[in-house]
Design a protein around this motif. Structure first.
Motif, PDB file in Angstrom:
ATOM      1  N   GLN A   1      11.623   4.546  12.758  1.00 62.79           N
ATOM      2  CA  GLN A   1      10.505   3.818  12.189  1.00 62.79           C
ATOM      3  C   GLN A   1      10.718   3.633  10.685  1.00 62.79           C
ATOM      4  N   PRO A   2      10.305   2.460  10.138  1.00 60.66           N
ATOM      5  CA  PRO A   2      10.459   2.250   8.685  1.00 60.66           C
ATOM      6  C   PRO A   2       9.535   3.151   7.891  1.00 60.66           C
ATOM      7  N   VAL A   3      10.037   3.711   6.814  1.00 63.99           N
ATOM      8  CA  VAL A   3       9.259   4.590   5.945  1.00 63.99           C
ATOM      9  C   VAL A   3       9.582   4.268   4.497  1.00 63.99           C
ATOM     10  N   VAL A   4       8.719   4.731   3.615  1.00 63.31           N
ATOM     11  CA  VAL A   4       8.977   4.720   2.183  1.00 63.31           C
ATOM     12  C   VAL A   4       9.265   6.154   1.778  1.00 63.31           C
ATOM     13  N   SER A   5      10.429   6.389   1.223  1.00 64.71           N
ATOM     14  CA  SER A   5      10.877   7.744   0.929  1.00 64.71           C
ATOM     15  C   SER A   5      10.821   8.012  -0.570  1.00 64.71           C
ATOM     16  N   VAL A   6      10.176   9.122  -0.935  1.00 63.05           N
ATOM     17  CA  VAL A   6      10.120   9.577  -2.324  1.00 63.05           C
ATOM     18  C   VAL A   6      11.094  10.746  -2.458  1.00 63.05           C
TER      19      VAL A   6
ATOM     20  N   GLU B   1       0.829  -1.204   0.000  1.00 64.31           N
ATOM     21  CA  GLU B   1       0.000   0.000   0.000  1.00 64.31           C
ATOM     22  C   GLU B   1       0.865   1.257   0.000  1.00 64.31           C
ATOM     23  N   LEU B   2       1.933   1.258   0.791  1.00 63.91           N
ATOM     24  CA  LEU B   2       2.840   2.403   0.788  1.00 63.91           C
ATOM     25  C   LEU B   2       3.493   2.580  -0.584  1.00 63.91           C
ATOM     26  N   LYS B   3       3.763   1.463  -1.257  1.00 66.53           N
ATOM     27  CA  LYS B   3       4.329   1.540  -2.601  1.00 66.53           C
ATOM     28  C   LYS B   3       3.349   2.200  -3.567  1.00 66.53           C
ATOM     29  N   GLU B   4       2.071   1.873  -3.461  1.00 64.50           N
ATOM     30  CA  GLU B   4       1.063   2.494  -4.327  1.00 64.50           C
ATOM     31  C   GLU B   4       0.986   3.997  -4.077  1.00 64.50           C
ATOM     32  N   PHE B   5       1.025   4.412  -2.812  1.00 63.63           N
ATOM     33  CA  PHE B   5       0.986   5.836  -2.493  1.00 63.63           C
ATOM     34  C   PHE B   5       2.226   6.549  -3.035  1.00 63.63           C
TER      35      PHE B   5
ATOM     36  N   ASP C   1       0.094  19.761  -2.285  1.00 57.66           N
ATOM     37  CA  ASP C   1      -1.167  20.313  -1.757  1.00 57.66           C
ATOM     38  C   ASP C   1      -2.349  19.898  -2.632  1.00 57.66           C
ATOM     39  N   GLU C   2      -2.162  19.906  -3.952  1.00 55.03           N
ATOM     40  CA  GLU C   2      -3.248  19.501  -4.842  1.00 55.03           C
ATOM     41  C   GLU C   2      -3.595  18.018  -4.660  1.00 55.03           C
ATOM     42  N   ILE C   3      -2.575  17.187  -4.431  1.00 52.29           N
ATOM     43  CA  ILE C   3      -2.826  15.760  -4.200  1.00 52.29           C
ATOM     44  C   ILE C   3      -3.665  15.563  -2.936  1.00 52.29           C
ATOM     45  N   ARG C   4      -3.357  16.339  -1.903  1.00 56.39           N
ATOM     46  CA  ARG C   4      -4.136  16.236  -0.669  1.00 56.39           C
ATOM     47  C   ARG C   4      -5.567  16.722  -0.874  1.00 56.39           C
ATOM     48  N   GLU C   5      -5.733  17.825  -1.629  1.00 50.62           N
ATOM     49  CA  GLU C   5      -7.076  18.347  -1.873  1.00 50.62           C
ATOM     50  C   GLU C   5      -7.915  17.388  -2.701  1.00 50.62           C
TER      51      GLU C   5
ATOM     52  N   GLU D   1       5.021   9.854  -7.331  1.00 48.45           N
ATOM     53  CA  GLU D   1       5.999   9.822  -8.426  1.00 48.45           C
ATOM     54  C   GLU D   1       5.373  10.283  -9.737  1.00 48.45           C
ATOM     55  N   ASP D   2       4.165   9.799 -10.040  1.00 44.50           N
ATOM     56  CA  ASP D   2       3.505  10.162 -11.291  1.00 44.50           C
ATOM     57  C   ASP D   2       3.151  11.641 -11.346  1.00 44.50           C
ATOM     58  N   ARG D   3       2.867  12.258 -10.187  1.00 44.17           N
ATOM     59  CA  ARG D   3       2.484  13.664 -10.178  1.00 44.17           C
ATOM     60  C   ARG D   3       3.676  14.614 -10.107  1.00 44.17           C
ATOM     61  N   ILE D   4       4.755  14.172  -9.481  1.00 48.97           N
ATOM     62  CA  ILE D   4       5.916  15.051  -9.278  1.00 48.97           C
ATOM     63  C   ILE D   4       6.873  15.010 -10.452  1.00 48.97           C
ATOM     64  N   GLU D   5       7.058  13.850 -11.063  1.00 52.34           N
ATOM     65  CA  GLU D   5       8.071  13.686 -12.111  1.00 52.34           C
ATOM     66  C   GLU D   5       7.853  14.603 -13.318  1.00 52.34           C
ATOM     67  N   PRO D   6       6.593  14.919 -13.736  1.00 48.80           N
ATOM     68  CA  PRO D   6       6.428  15.804 -14.893  1.00 48.80           C
ATOM     69  C   PRO D   6       6.841  17.254 -14.670  1.00 48.80           C
ATOM     70  N   ILE D   7       7.140  17.669 -13.432  1.00 55.68           N
ATOM     71  CA  ILE D   7       7.581  19.042 -13.180  1.00 55.68           C
ATOM     72  C   ILE D   7       8.868  19.306 -13.957  1.00 55.68           C
ATOM     73  N   SER D   8       8.897  20.409 -14.674  1.00 54.38           N
ATOM     74  CA  SER D   8       9.999  20.676 -15.617  1.00 54.38           C
ATOM     75  C   SER D   8      11.349  20.790 -14.921  1.00 54.38           C
ATOM     76  N   GLU D   9      11.382  21.265 -13.677  1.00 55.75           N
ATOM     77  CA  GLU D   9      12.658  21.429 -12.979  1.00 55.75           C
ATOM     78  C   GLU D   9      13.174  20.130 -12.352  1.00 55.75           C
ATOM     79  N   ILE D  10      12.395  19.077 -12.395  1.00 51.56           N
ATOM     80  CA  ILE D  10      12.772  17.824 -11.740  1.00 51.56           C
ATOM     81  C   ILE D  10      13.227  16.817 -12.791  1.00 51.56           C
ATOM     82  N   SER D  11      14.386  16.224 -12.542  1.00 53.30           N
ATOM     83  CA  SER D  11      14.960  15.253 -13.480  1.00 53.30           C
ATOM     84  C   SER D  11      14.309  13.880 -13.331  1.00 53.30           C
ATOM     85  N   LYS D  12      14.214  13.393 -12.104  1.00 60.17           N
ATOM     86  CA  LYS D  12      13.643  12.070 -11.862  1.00 60.17           C
ATOM     87  C   LYS D  12      13.224  11.973 -10.410  1.00 60.17           C
ATOM     88  N   VAL D  13      12.446  10.943 -10.108  1.00 62.27           N
ATOM     89  CA  VAL D  13      11.981  10.677  -8.750  1.00 62.27           C
ATOM     90  C   VAL D  13      12.401   9.266  -8.372  1.00 62.27           C
TER      91      VAL D  13
END
Length: 337
Positions: free
Chosen positions: A289-294, A165-169, A316-320, A174-186
């Motif tokens: 504590q174990p976490v999944v880090s993006v 489930e954490l992997k799905e989140f 913020d948009e993802i939360r909304e 990843e799908d929402r952040i990676e298209p940002i023009s200033e970001i190379s990869k996630v």
């Protein structure tokens, strides 16, 4: 009297100043335009905690399983170094021969173009292939190293959820952040790749007069998709494909590994099949504590502040949009902005 009057009327003139005084409105407009473009240029300047330094750095990585560091050095590292040393513009060569793998780091002079350096190293590796072992599982991998691309922010996910489930989140982020023009990869850290494990019972294997090769062959032959040719339907020619890949763990358990004298042996009869994860090689923890880090990696030369601001707005948009559960704990660390 005439000479004194002439002296009084004589004066020096700086033509550029006089031109500016006679065209005051033009000067005001020009000063305003320069100020506006200056502010725009300032806002567009890349802002970095560590400024980009273009260091031509190339790495050659070779995998040769089942060999000791000494064998790796003699069979792989030295033949590659021998060819790479002949490249012009090299500043330093460092190599590491470890169990099952060889890594060579080639640093070039600052005035060397990284693309030319990368191609020169690839050519040298190609020339050294004839001296390398014939049973290498893959050719040496040659890649450039960009020190300007590093994670500038970590989004850590935790909560009362399973790893899947954490992997799905994390993949949603990843799908929402990676298209940002200033970001190379996630990059997603803290997850282990899914792995199907077959634990063979040696005693049962001997009882059925079988070997590990029988199981390997049966699994490989059953898990395959092949082309079935073409078929003409009316005026349309369609390609037929036979799909035979496993879709569930039960299909793998029930494959036939031996059929002799009316005796059928399934994989589940001689082995335990487990749908699990590969052995972890790294761990991600936050406050113990174990976490999944993006981790978001910025493109070289882009504005760090702009990248962070756009990433936060996207979060913020993802939360909304309620794409993530409200009880999912999200912590921001390593914020370089």
């Amino acid at each position: 009297m005439d000479q004194k009057d002439k002296k009084k009327k004589t004066y020096k003139e700086f033509k550029l100043t006089s031109l500016a005084l006679r065209n005051r409105n033009t000067v005001y407009i020009l000063a305003f335009v320069i100020a506006v473009f200056g502010v725009i240029s300032y806002n567009r300047l890349p802002k970095e905690l560590f400024p980009d330094v273009a260091v031509p750095y190339v790495m050659v990585q070779t995998t040769y399983p089942g060999n000791s560091p000494l064998d790796i050095e003699n069979l792989v590292t030295r033949p590659l170094e021998k060819e790479i040393e002949g490249i012009s513009g090299i500043k330093e060569i460092n190599s590491t021969s470890a169990q099952d793998a060889s890594m060579i780091f080639v640093e070039f002079q600052f005035d060397v173009d990284i693309n030319r350096a990368l191609q020169d190293v690839k050519d040298a590796v190609d020339q050294a292939k004839s001296e390398l072992p014939n049973d290498l599982p893959a050719d040496p991998a040659v890649m450039d190293i960009d020190f300007s691309e590093f994670p500038f922010i970590n989004i850590n996910l935790s909560g009362d959820y399973s790893t899947d489930e954490l992997k799905e989140f994390a993949e949603i982020l990843e799908d929402r952040i990676e298209p940002i023009s200033e970001i190379s990869k996630v990059q997603i850290q803290g997850l282990n790749e899914r792995e199907i494990k077959i634990h063979v019972n040696q005693h049962k294997l001997e009882a059925y007069d079988m070997s590990f090769r029988d199981i390997e062959t049966a699994v490989a032959n059953e898990n395959i998709s092949i082309s079935g040719g073409e078929v003409l339907l009316g005026n349309t020619r369609r390609t037929v494909r036979t799909v035979g890949e496993f879709e569930s763990i039960d299909e793998l358990r029930n494959i036939i590994v031996k059929h002799e004298d009316q005796n059928v042996v399934h994989l589940k009869d001689v082995a335990e099949v487990i749908d699990g994860y590969e052995e972890p090689t790294s761990f991600t923890r936050l406050n113990g504590q174990p976490v999944v880090s993006v981790q978001a990696v910025k493109k070289g030369g882009e504005n760090l502040l702009d990248a962070t601001r756009k990433l936060m707005n996207e979060l913020d948009e993802i939360r909304e949009e309620h794409l993530l559960p409200e009880d999912l704990k999200i912590d921001i660390t390593n914020d370089q902005s």
